[in-house]
Design a protein around this motif. Structure first.
Motif, PDB file in Angstrom:
ATOM      1  N   THR A  65       6.954  -9.504 -24.549  1.00  0.00           N
ATOM      2  CA  THR A  65       7.439 -10.169 -23.335  1.00  0.00           C
ATOM      3  C   THR A  65       6.746 -11.517 -23.167  1.00  0.00           C
ATOM      4  N   ILE A  66       5.430 -11.541 -23.418  1.00  0.00           N
ATOM      5  CA  ILE A  66       4.677 -12.760 -23.170  1.00  0.00           C
ATOM      6  C   ILE A  66       4.894 -13.800 -24.261  1.00  0.00           C
ATOM      7  N   SER A 103      -5.964 -10.072  -9.686  1.00  0.00           N
ATOM      8  CA  SER A 103      -5.486  -9.384 -10.873  1.00  0.00           C
ATOM      9  C   SER A 103      -5.629 -10.308 -12.060  1.00  0.00           C
ATOM     10  N   SER A 104      -6.362  -9.863 -13.079  1.00  0.00           N
ATOM     11  CA  SER A 104      -6.543 -10.730 -14.246  1.00  0.00           C
ATOM     12  C   SER A 104      -5.215 -11.017 -14.911  1.00  0.00           C
ATOM     13  N   SER A 105      -4.290 -10.047 -14.851  1.00  0.00           N
ATOM     14  CA  SER A 105      -2.997 -10.275 -15.494  1.00  0.00           C
ATOM     15  C   SER A 105      -2.233 -11.386 -14.804  1.00  0.00           C
ATOM     16  N   HIS A 106      -2.203 -11.335 -13.477  1.00  0.00           N
ATOM     17  CA  HIS A 106      -1.453 -12.366 -12.773  1.00  0.00           C
ATOM     18  C   HIS A 106      -2.122 -13.729 -12.892  1.00  0.00           C
ATOM     19  N   ALA A 107      -3.452 -13.730 -12.995  1.00  0.00           N
ATOM     20  CA  ALA A 107      -4.159 -14.982 -13.220  1.00  0.00           C
ATOM     21  C   ALA A 107      -3.707 -15.587 -14.546  1.00  0.00           C
ATOM     22  N   GLN A 193      -2.246  -5.882 -24.306  1.00  0.00           N
ATOM     23  CA  GLN A 193      -1.032  -6.554 -24.792  1.00  0.00           C
ATOM     24  C   GLN A 193      -0.961  -8.002 -24.361  1.00  0.00           C
ATOM     25  N   LYS A 194      -1.532  -8.290 -23.195  1.00  0.00           N
ATOM     26  CA  LYS A 194      -1.404  -9.642 -22.670  1.00  0.00           C
ATOM     27  C   LYS A 194      -2.135 -10.627 -23.568  1.00  0.00           C
ATOM     28  N   ALA A 274       5.273  -6.564 -17.745  1.00  0.00           N
ATOM     29  CA  ALA A 274       3.854  -6.888 -17.770  1.00  0.00           C
ATOM     30  C   ALA A 274       3.320  -6.772 -16.358  1.00  0.00           C
ATOM     31  N   LEU A 275       2.652  -5.673 -16.045  1.00  0.00           N
ATOM     32  CA  LEU A 275       2.180  -5.567 -14.663  1.00  0.00           C
ATOM     33  C   LEU A 275       0.675  -5.582 -14.567  1.00  0.00           C
TER      34      LEU A 275
END
Lengths: 377, 74
Positions: A65-66, A103-107, A193-194, A274-275
């Motif tokens: 996705t990324i 959230s590290s993911s949203h960052a 995954q990110k 990706a959450l």
């Protein structure tokens, strides 16, 4: 600057980000098990590290996705990815230090989107895909986890009311260990995954990989190892803090909340959503508070948390935009971003060493939620 | 702007079914283990509750492993 040198710098930075992610998130999966005495801290942390490693190897949907389509890979360069990444790390470190739930993911998404937007134009960001794969799941997944956990908690208490205490005490401890294991596994399937996605995207923009390529094996392995190492070393901080009994969640509640969160994360990972695992875990814990008692959630705290979550993407986007813009100006820009990045990291590290570990450093929003259960008792 | 509601709905439906199923099986297992203890105290046969507990808990493990298998199989 030599393109391959820049790629190496981005890869290393991405792995450092991955490491801090594991470091930061061990609490989400293991805090309740340690607090209820189901697992000894050192065992819990090692166990979680291994499962993160395995989880990271299970699926690459989120990575795809990324790397494939959030931003137009033909129009960005490794320097822009680097800027976005540094923006995300800065935002993460600062919020971590001041104890703001984030959230590290949203960052990471915010940083990448911001950097691309400024350096390559708004139409280089595929907003339709951002909404479909990130924004919609970001709102839906914690709600889903909350509703499922609420029903699961209610059902668990209801069904085991007549079971013997000797049995349920032991049983729920075991159940909690199993659900914590699932949570660690789920964390690996989504969060590691990110980093894989970011590294793959960098390799695509540098021309090393074809557009739309899957992450190569060395990328998968190094991201998996970085998150596992971070998880293992991050545990030392938790060991210190949890001795004081931070979390006040009951074992059946922890079991229901974690099983729900882990299931939602894994189902989402499978579909490439990706959450933020932190958001989903908090949603699960809040839901289980409601399932146990109707006034089991302090809505004021929940509202403030939601506001902070909403802020992460645009705020990290701004920092990422600034860093991406500077980095894309040339070699000196990349050097400036790197130096500022290292300076801020070093400063925060020194500041955090000067004072003892505070609860909000370690279990941030989980701790805030756990407080409400103390009230609900 | 298109949101894949079907996929989000699938996450919800699958999670709800799997989690409630696991809770039912796990709680059932604990109830059966309680019955087993009770039978031991009465010095009655523990065969039935033991078998029920084993079946419930094994079913739990199977559900989890099948879920992981689905993810790995892609």
């Amino acid at each position: 600057m030599d393109a391959s040198l820049l790629v190496i710098i981005v890869v290393v930075t991405a792995l450092v980000f991955d490491f801090t992610n594991g470091f930061h998130d061990t609490a989400n999966s293991m805090a309740t098990s340690i607090a209820t005495g189901a697992l000894r801290p050192r065992t819990a942390v090692a166990f979680s590290a291994v499962l993160n490693l395995v989880g990271a190897l299970l699926s690459v949907e989120v990575a795809k996705t990324i790397s494939g389509g959030l931003v137009d890979d033909a129009r960005i360069t490794p320097a822009i990815v680097f800027g976005g990444l540094i923006g995300a790390i800065m935002w993460n470190l600062v919020t971590w230090y001041v104890g703001l739930p984030s959230s590290s993911s949203h960052a990471l998404f915010g940083g990448l989107i911001g950097a691309t937007w400024i350096a390559a134009g708004a139409d280089a960001v595929h907003f339709a895909k951002v909404v479909d794969k990130i924004v919609a799941p970001a709102i839906a997944a914690p709600l889903v986890a909350g509703i499922v956990a609420m029903l699961a908690t209610y059902l668990t208490y209801r069904l085991t009311k007549r079971a013997r205490k000797s049995v349920t005490d032991k049983g729920f401890k075991a159940g909690q260990i199993a659900s914590a294991a699932l949570m660690s596994l789920a964390h690996g399937t989504n969060d590691a995954q990110k980093t894989m996605g970011i590294i793959t995207l960098t390799l695509i923009t540098a021309g090393t990989l074809a557009p739309g390529a899957e992450p190569p094996l060395w990328v998968i392995l190094s991201a998996a190892i970085a998150i596992a190492l971070g998880t293992y070393l991050g545990g030392w901080r938790i060991t210190k803090t949890l001795g004081t009994g931070l979390t006040t969640i009951e074992a059946p509640q922890g079991f229901a909340a974690q099983t729900s969160a882990a299931t939602v994360i894994m189902a989402s990972s499978h579909l490439g959503f990706a959450l933020s695992t932190t958001h989903v875990a908090s949603g699960g814990i809040m839901g289980s508070g409601l399932g146990r008692q109707r006034d089991g959630v302090r809505w004021g705290v929940a509202g403030r948390m939601a506001a902070a979550w909403g802020l992460t993407l645009p705020a990290a986007g701004l920092v990422g935009a600034l860093a991406g813009w500077i980095a894309s100006l040339g070699t000196w820009g990349v050097v400036v971003v790197a130096v500022v990045g290292m300076g801020v990291s070093l400063a925060i590290w020194l500041l955090s060493r000067r004072e003892p570990v505070r609860p909000e450093h370690v279990v941030d929003e989980i701790a805030a939620q756990a407080e409400t259960h103390k009230v609900a008792l | 702007m298109k949101i894949d509601w079907l996929a989000l709905g699938a996450v919800f439906a699958v999670s709800l079914a799997v989690v409630l199923g696991l809770v039912l099986l796990f709680s059932g297992g604990l109830r059966a283990l309680s019955a087993r203890e009770a039978a031991q105290e009465r010095q009655a046969s523990t065969a039935l509750p033991t078998a029920a507990a084993a079946a419930c808990l094994l079913a739990c493990v199977t559900v989890v492993l099948f879920g992981i298998y689905l993810i790995v199989a892609g």
